[in-house]
Design a protein around this motif. Structure first.
Motif, mmCIF file in Angstrom:
data_model
loop_
_atom_site.group_PDB
_atom_site.id
_atom_site.type_symbol
_atom_site.label_atom_id
_atom_site.label_comp_id
_atom_site.label_asym_id
_atom_site.label_seq_id
_atom_site.Cartn_x
_atom_site.Cartn_y
_atom_site.Cartn_z
ATOM 1 N N TRP A 17 0.833 -1.205 0.000
ATOM 2 C CA TRP A 17 0.000 0.000 0.000
ATOM 3 C C TRP A 17 0.869 1.257 0.000
ATOM 4 O O TRP A 17 0.638 2.184 -0.787
ATOM 5 C CB TRP A 17 -0.927 -0.048 1.205
ATOM 6 C CG TRP A 17 -1.809 1.137 1.409
ATOM 7 C CD1 TRP A 17 -2.404 1.908 0.462
ATOM 8 C CD2 TRP A 17 -2.220 1.677 2.674
ATOM 9 N NE1 TRP A 17 -3.159 2.895 1.055
ATOM 10 C CE2 TRP A 17 -3.063 2.770 2.411
ATOM 11 C CE3 TRP A 17 -1.960 1.331 3.998
ATOM 12 C CZ2 TRP A 17 -3.640 3.532 3.419
ATOM 13 C CZ3 TRP A 17 -2.548 2.078 5.000
ATOM 14 C CH2 TRP A 17 -3.374 3.166 4.711
ATOM 15 N N LEU A 21 1.169 4.449 -2.488
ATOM 16 C CA LEU A 21 0.915 5.821 -2.030
ATOM 17 C C LEU A 21 2.072 6.749 -2.366
ATOM 18 O O LEU A 21 1.883 7.953 -2.516
ATOM 19 C CB LEU A 21 0.657 5.853 -0.522
ATOM 20 C CG LEU A 21 -0.705 5.398 -0.050
ATOM 21 C CD1 LEU A 21 -0.860 5.663 1.451
ATOM 22 C CD2 LEU A 21 -1.831 6.062 -0.807
ATOM 23 N N TRP A 51 -4.172 2.926 -9.028
ATOM 24 C CA TRP A 51 -5.227 3.130 -8.023
ATOM 25 C C TRP A 51 -5.978 1.824 -7.767
ATOM 26 O O TRP A 51 -6.197 1.440 -6.616
ATOM 27 C CB TRP A 51 -6.203 4.218 -8.460
ATOM 28 C CG TRP A 51 -7.324 4.340 -7.482
ATOM 29 C CD1 TRP A 51 -8.579 3.826 -7.598
ATOM 30 C CD2 TRP A 51 -7.270 4.957 -6.201
ATOM 31 N NE1 TRP A 51 -9.305 4.097 -6.474
ATOM 32 C CE2 TRP A 51 -8.525 4.785 -5.599
ATOM 33 C CE3 TRP A 51 -6.277 5.634 -5.501
ATOM 34 C CZ2 TRP A 51 -8.815 5.269 -4.325
ATOM 35 C CZ3 TRP A 51 -6.566 6.122 -4.243
ATOM 36 C CH2 TRP A 51 -7.823 5.939 -3.667
ATOM 37 N N VAL A 54 -3.605 -0.641 -5.849
ATOM 38 C CA VAL A 54 -3.166 -0.320 -4.498
ATOM 39 C C VAL A 54 -4.313 -0.238 -3.479
ATOM 40 O O VAL A 54 -4.119 -0.521 -2.306
ATOM 41 C CB VAL A 54 -2.318 0.975 -4.503
ATOM 42 C CG1 VAL A 54 -3.152 2.208 -4.626
ATOM 43 C CG2 VAL A 54 -1.443 1.039 -3.289
ATOM 44 N N THR A 55 -5.497 0.120 -3.917
ATOM 45 C CA THR A 55 -6.602 0.287 -2.974
ATOM 46 C C THR A 55 -6.966 -0.998 -2.226
ATOM 47 O O THR A 55 -7.195 -0.954 -1.011
ATOM 48 C CB THR A 55 -7.823 0.904 -3.681
ATOM 49 O OG1 THR A 55 -7.435 2.202 -4.166
ATOM 50 C CG2 THR A 55 -9.001 1.049 -2.746
ATOM 51 N N ALA A 58 -4.802 -1.283 0.784
ATOM 52 C CA ALA A 58 -5.216 -0.446 1.912
ATOM 53 C C ALA A 58 -6.291 -1.161 2.728
ATOM 54 O O ALA A 58 -6.263 -1.154 3.966
ATOM 55 C CB ALA A 58 -5.738 0.897 1.410
ATOM 56 N N VAL A 93 -3.491 8.894 7.171
ATOM 57 C CA VAL A 93 -2.959 8.180 6.009
ATOM 58 C C VAL A 93 -4.106 7.733 5.102
ATOM 59 O O VAL A 93 -4.035 7.866 3.874
ATOM 60 C CB VAL A 93 -2.076 6.986 6.428
ATOM 61 C CG1 VAL A 93 -1.591 6.211 5.206
ATOM 62 C CG2 VAL A 93 -0.882 7.468 7.257
ATOM 63 N N TYR A 94 -5.188 7.226 5.690
ATOM 64 C CA TYR A 94 -6.344 6.845 4.870
ATOM 65 C C TYR A 94 -6.992 8.080 4.225
ATOM 66 O O TYR A 94 -7.443 8.019 3.081
ATOM 67 C CB TYR A 94 -7.363 6.042 5.689
ATOM 68 C CG TYR A 94 -6.993 4.584 5.803
ATOM 69 C CD1 TYR A 94 -7.341 3.678 4.796
ATOM 70 C CD2 TYR A 94 -6.287 4.107 6.889
ATOM 71 C CE1 TYR A 94 -6.990 2.342 4.877
ATOM 72 C CE2 TYR A 94 -5.926 2.767 6.974
ATOM 73 C CZ TYR A 94 -6.282 1.895 5.975
ATOM 74 O OH TYR A 94 -5.923 0.571 6.049
ATOM 75 N N TYR A 96 -5.378 10.735 3.324
ATOM 76 C CA TYR A 96 -4.442 11.039 2.235
ATOM 77 C C TYR A 96 -4.714 10.133 1.040
ATOM 78 O O TYR A 96 -4.751 10.586 -0.097
ATOM 79 C CB TYR A 96 -3.009 10.859 2.751
ATOM 80 C CG TYR A 96 -1.927 11.022 1.718
ATOM 81 C CD1 TYR A 96 -1.519 12.276 1.312
ATOM 82 C CD2 TYR A 96 -1.295 9.913 1.178
ATOM 83 C CE1 TYR A 96 -0.506 12.433 0.373
ATOM 84 C CE2 TYR A 96 -0.283 10.055 0.238
ATOM 85 C CZ TYR A 96 0.108 11.313 -0.154
ATOM 86 O OH TYR A 96 1.101 11.464 -1.087
ATOM 87 N N HIS A 97 -4.922 8.866 1.312
ATOM 88 C CA HIS A 97 -5.227 7.891 0.257
ATOM 89 C C HIS A 97 -6.455 8.346 -0.544
ATOM 90 O O HIS A 97 -6.436 8.347 -1.772
ATOM 91 C CB HIS A 97 -5.471 6.521 0.899
ATOM 92 C CG HIS A 97 -5.808 5.436 -0.064
ATOM 93 N ND1 HIS A 97 -4.869 4.573 -0.563
ATOM 94 C CD2 HIS A 97 -6.976 5.065 -0.623
ATOM 95 C CE1 HIS A 97 -5.444 3.717 -1.391
ATOM 96 N NE2 HIS A 97 -6.736 3.990 -1.432
ATOM 97 N N LEU A 100 -5.865 11.406 -2.669
ATOM 98 C CA LEU A 100 -5.234 11.022 -3.939
ATOM 99 C C LEU A 100 -6.285 10.558 -4.942
ATOM 100 O O LEU A 100 -6.154 10.808 -6.142
ATOM 101 C CB LEU A 100 -4.187 9.930 -3.719
ATOM 102 C CG LEU A 100 -2.944 10.321 -2.936
ATOM 103 C CD1 LEU A 100 -1.999 9.133 -2.811
ATOM 104 C CD2 LEU A 100 -2.245 11.524 -3.547
#
Length: 142
Positions: A17, A21, A51, A54-55, A58, A93-94, A96-97, A100
């Motif tokens: 993850w 990011l 995206w 990577v999601t 997370a 952090v989430y 921020y995710h 994005l």
């Protein structure tokens, strides 16, 4: 023994993850630097694929993190002050995710309003938070 498998998976998915990011805003840097539509379109494909790749990491990081907490039990959770701070930082952090994601959608529609310099800063901004999260998890200072 099962807790070690859960911890290993939590760490693996967190690493995957975080790699995403750090890479997605770097793509934004390059995307914001070009005026050539064909190049922009190529970045759109790369950003979408990253995206979507990577999601799930997370989500799996969260799933295995919750599984770890459940494995250690509620008494451990109550006395682990470091974990409460870590979880608070992870909210950022989430966030921020998902920020994005908002930016990715703007690039997708050719509505970007930020410079490549903005994305360079954005790319480096989460490093301190992620460092704090890792140090809290390893050192468990309180």
């Amino acid at each position: 023994m099962m807790i070690l498998w859960i911890k290993g998976l939590h760490i693996f998915f967190m690493l995957a993850w975080m790699a995403g990011l750090f890479y997605l805003p770097r793509l934004f840097v390059y995307h914001a630097s070009t005026d050539i539509q064909a190049v922009k379109d190529a970045y759109k494909v790369m950003e979408r694929r990253l995206w979507l790749f990577v999601t799930p990491f997370a989500l799996l990081t969260l799933v295995f993190g919750v599984a770890l907490i459940a494995s250690y039990g509620s008494a451990w959770f109550r006395i682990s002050g470091w974990l409460h701070v870590k979880m608070t930082l992870l909210i950022f952090v989430y966030a921020y995710h998902f920020y994005l994601f908002v930016l990715y959608k703007k690039f997708e529609k050719d509505e970007n309003q930020h410079s490549s310099r903005f994305y360079r800063f954005l790319n480096e901004a989460p490093v301190i938070i992620i460092l704090a999260v890792v140090l809290l998890a390893v050192a468990k200072p309180f």
